[in-house]
Structures are given as C-alpha cells and as structure tokens.
Motif scaffolding. Structure first.
Motif, PDB file in Angstrom:
ATOM      1  N   THR A 198      -0.001   3.927 -10.423  1.00  0.00           N
ATOM      2  CA  THR A 198       1.015   3.563  -9.432  1.00  0.00           C
ATOM      3  C   THR A 198       1.034   4.528  -8.256  1.00  0.00           C
ATOM      4  O   THR A 198       1.650   4.243  -7.231  1.00  0.00           O
ATOM      5  N   HIS A 199       0.367   5.663  -8.393  1.00  0.00           N
ATOM      6  CA  HIS A 199       0.329   6.659  -7.317  1.00  0.00           C
ATOM      7  C   HIS A 199      -0.882   6.466  -6.405  1.00  0.00           C
ATOM      8  O   HIS A 199      -1.169   7.338  -5.592  1.00  0.00           O
ATOM      9  N   ARG A 200      -1.580   5.342  -6.527  1.00  0.00           N
ATOM     10  CA  ARG A 200      -2.792   5.125  -5.738  1.00  0.00           C
ATOM     11  C   ARG A 200      -2.625   3.881  -4.867  1.00  0.00           C
ATOM     12  O   ARG A 200      -3.042   2.788  -5.242  1.00  0.00           O
ATOM     13  N   PRO A 201      -2.024   4.023  -3.698  1.00  0.00           N
ATOM     14  CA  PRO A 201      -1.784   2.866  -2.843  1.00  0.00           C
ATOM     15  C   PRO A 201      -3.082   2.266  -2.312  1.00  0.00           C
ATOM     16  O   PRO A 201      -4.045   2.975  -2.035  1.00  0.00           O
ATOM     17  N   ARG A 202      -3.088   0.945  -2.177  1.00  0.00           N
ATOM     18  CA  ARG A 202      -4.254   0.241  -1.649  1.00  0.00           C
ATOM     19  C   ARG A 202      -4.110  -0.077  -0.173  1.00  0.00           C
ATOM     20  O   ARG A 202      -5.002  -0.679   0.423  1.00  0.00           O
TER      21      ARG A 202
END
Length: 351
Positions: A198-202
C-alpha cells in the motif's frame, strides 16, 4: 544484529552444499509466456540476479549470446550485492567471503564485459550485504554508483518508487529487503525495508516493478509466506516482480496480469569460488512491455534465459545452458525441468 531465525542459520551450509528442491511446486508458470498479441511498440526490460565480486578477481568472460541479450535491452535491472569501495574496512571478513566488497574498477570492467551500458542500468541496494563495509562503505557505494552514472533503487530516502523513463514509457521501480546482516538501526533511513504494497503508489507510472530481497537462500521453491507477499503486491497494482536473495533459480508465477520471478539466482557469484553446481545456474528475465495506446504498460511477453557460471581461473565464464556440453548440460537441464515442469520450447500463457 541480524534478523535470521536460528533454523535458517543452521541450515545455511547444508543448503549451500546441496540446494533444495523441496517445497510446493504447484501452480507455477512456464519459463516463457506470451500474454497478448505482439504490440506495435514495446520496451524491453532485462532483469539479472545478484552481482558480487566474491567469486571473481577479474571481470567475467561472457558468451556473445548473453552479451547480445543484455545489450539489446532498453534497461537492465539487477541487485548490487556488494558494497562498492576502494578499500574494505572489514578486512578479515572480506578475505573469508563473509563480507562482500567490490571495487569501482571491477564493477565497471564487469559491466563492459557482459555488455551492460551504465546509462541503461538500475541497481538495487536493498539487500542484506549493503552495509558489510559499515556506514562509511554504504556512503561510498552510493557516491561511486552516482559517479558511474548508474541509477539506484532501494534507498530509503529516495521514496517508495523511483520513476525511470524507458523510451516512451515511465516505469516505476521499488526495492526492499526483508533480511539484514546488522542491526535494524543501521539500515533504517538508508535501506528500504518496507514490504507493504500500500506504500507503493502507481500514480504517473505505466508499469510498477518491484525487486524484493526475500525468501530463504539455496531453496529452489519459494516459501508460502513469500508467495503470499507476492500476491499482496500484485493485488496493489505491482505488474512485475523480480526477486533476489535465494542465490538459486526459482520459478515464475502469474498472478492475474502480474508476472513474478521469485529468484533469478546469482549473475556474478556471491558465494565461494568453488560453489556446488546447482548454485551456478542463473537466469536473465527478458520482459517486453507494450507502449501502444490501448495496452500501454502491459506485459506482452516474458522469457527466462538460463545460464551457467563456469569457473575460469580467477573469474567466471557465463554460458547459456543450451551451449553447455556433456554431463554438465544434462545436469543443468534436469534441474531446470524440476523447477519449471510446465515449460516447453514454445509455451504460451495467453489469457
């Protein structure tokens, strides 16, 4: 203080001497697959395994086929398993091979020998050995790679995703390590240890790739916890996962539209020079990514190219498995059939 369980530590030497084929072998994908019709425009990514100088005193010899494979890629991504320092501070450990180190000269000559242009290279520093030469060695490594013009991922202060322009595509890269050779306080703020998807925005990237340093060493099949983490990453929009740390080739899995290569093995030997043969099999993962308007950022196809690291004096020789001869070729192909039982020469996994 490291974070390895006692059972892991006790099993290290037996598994190094005899890499294990035990584990859950179900539901994996073949070594190669086509996920869509060939796009009109595509970007080619090449993922390699761990890079170290432990088993090499001089640059490797590289088969022309491997050199061409890497040279044709638009971007190459690997794991920098050794600190890049002029003089190791952990002198005894470096001599024994428990602490890793490689010089700037070795890295530059090795990259030239295998056909990887520095400006087309991304290296992860999120691994258990990156602080083997202390905090000063870590800082020296970052500075050395910057001077060489090599992009880095897995640094805590670079944010969760590093965007890289690859031709017409904006590809996001993230990396993290689950393992440490030293206390967490030394890694914190320097090396990414965050595995939370969830800490890896696309936002703003066409494809999000993650290079995790995970799983247990010298096991050909990933543990259930590793596969569960891969599923969570895929569920949060990660499209491609290429893992490290096992030091042996591990299977490929398809989770919906996400491709997971659990372990690519070593690209340049990270263990002792006289390593048992199963640990000398590595893989180069070639991934073609669509740049067409309707499928932009989607994986069009992938193929794992297995190779062998053969001993040649004070260095290694990188040879495609299909170019091996005699008993060694038979043993290598037999091991690959055990890891990739679903594979054939022309597999298609189109949905």
């Amino acid at each position: 203080m490291s974070n390895y369980p006692l059972s892991y530590k006790l099993s290290w030497l037996p598994r190094f001497l005899k890499p294990s084929l035990a584990g859950d072998a179900r539901d994996f994908a073949p070594m190669a697959g086509t996920l869509m019709d060939p796009p009109k425009r595509a970007v080619r990514l090449a993922f390699v395994g761990d890079i170290s100088a432990v088993a090499n005193r001089s640059a490797p010899d590289c088969d022309p086929e491997i050199k061409a494979l890497l040279g044709d890629a638009d971007l190459v991504i690997g794991n920098c398993e050794s600190p890049v320092v002029d003089r190791p501070s952990a002198v005894l450990g470096t001599r024994l091979g428990t602490h890793h180190a490689m010089s700037v000269r070795f890295l530059a000559e090795a990259l030239a020998a295998v056909g990887i242009a520095r400006e087309k290279l991304v290296l992860s520093l999120a691994n258990n050995h990156v602080l083997d030469q202390g905090v000063a060695g870590f800082d020296e490594t970052v500075a050395a790679l910057q001077r060489l013009g090599i992009r880095m991922i897995g640094l805590a202060y670079n944010g969760p995703v590093v965007p890289v322009q690859v031709g017409p595509l904006n590809v996001g890269f993230a990396a993290f390590t689950l393992w440490r050779n030293l206390d967490e306080s030394l890694f914190a703020g320097r090396v990414s240890m965050d595995s939370d998807p969830t800490h890896r925005p696309r936002d703003g990237v066409d494809l999000l790739c993650v290079a995790p340093h995970w799983d247990w060493e010298f096991r050909h099949f990933p543990r259930a916890a590793t596969r569960a983490l891969a599923k969570r990453l895929a569920g949060q929009g990660v499209g491609l996962i290429a893992g490290h740390h096992a030091h042996v080739v591990q299977p490929v899995e398809r989770i919906d539209e996400t491709i997971v290569a659990y372990g690519l093995g070593d690209f340049l030997g990270t263990a002792f020079a006289r390593q048992p043969w199963p640990g000398r099999i590595g893989g180069i993962l070639i991934v073609d990514v669509s740049a067409d308007a309707g499928t932009r950022g989607a994986i069009a196809s992938y193929r794992l190219h297995p190779f062998m690291r053969l001993r040649a004096g004070d260095h290694e020789r990188l040879v495609p498995v299909e170019a091996l001869v005699g008993q060694m070729r038979g043993k290598a192909e037999g091991r690959l059939r055990a890891i990739f039982p679903a594979s054939s020469s022309e597999e298609d996994v189109t949905a």
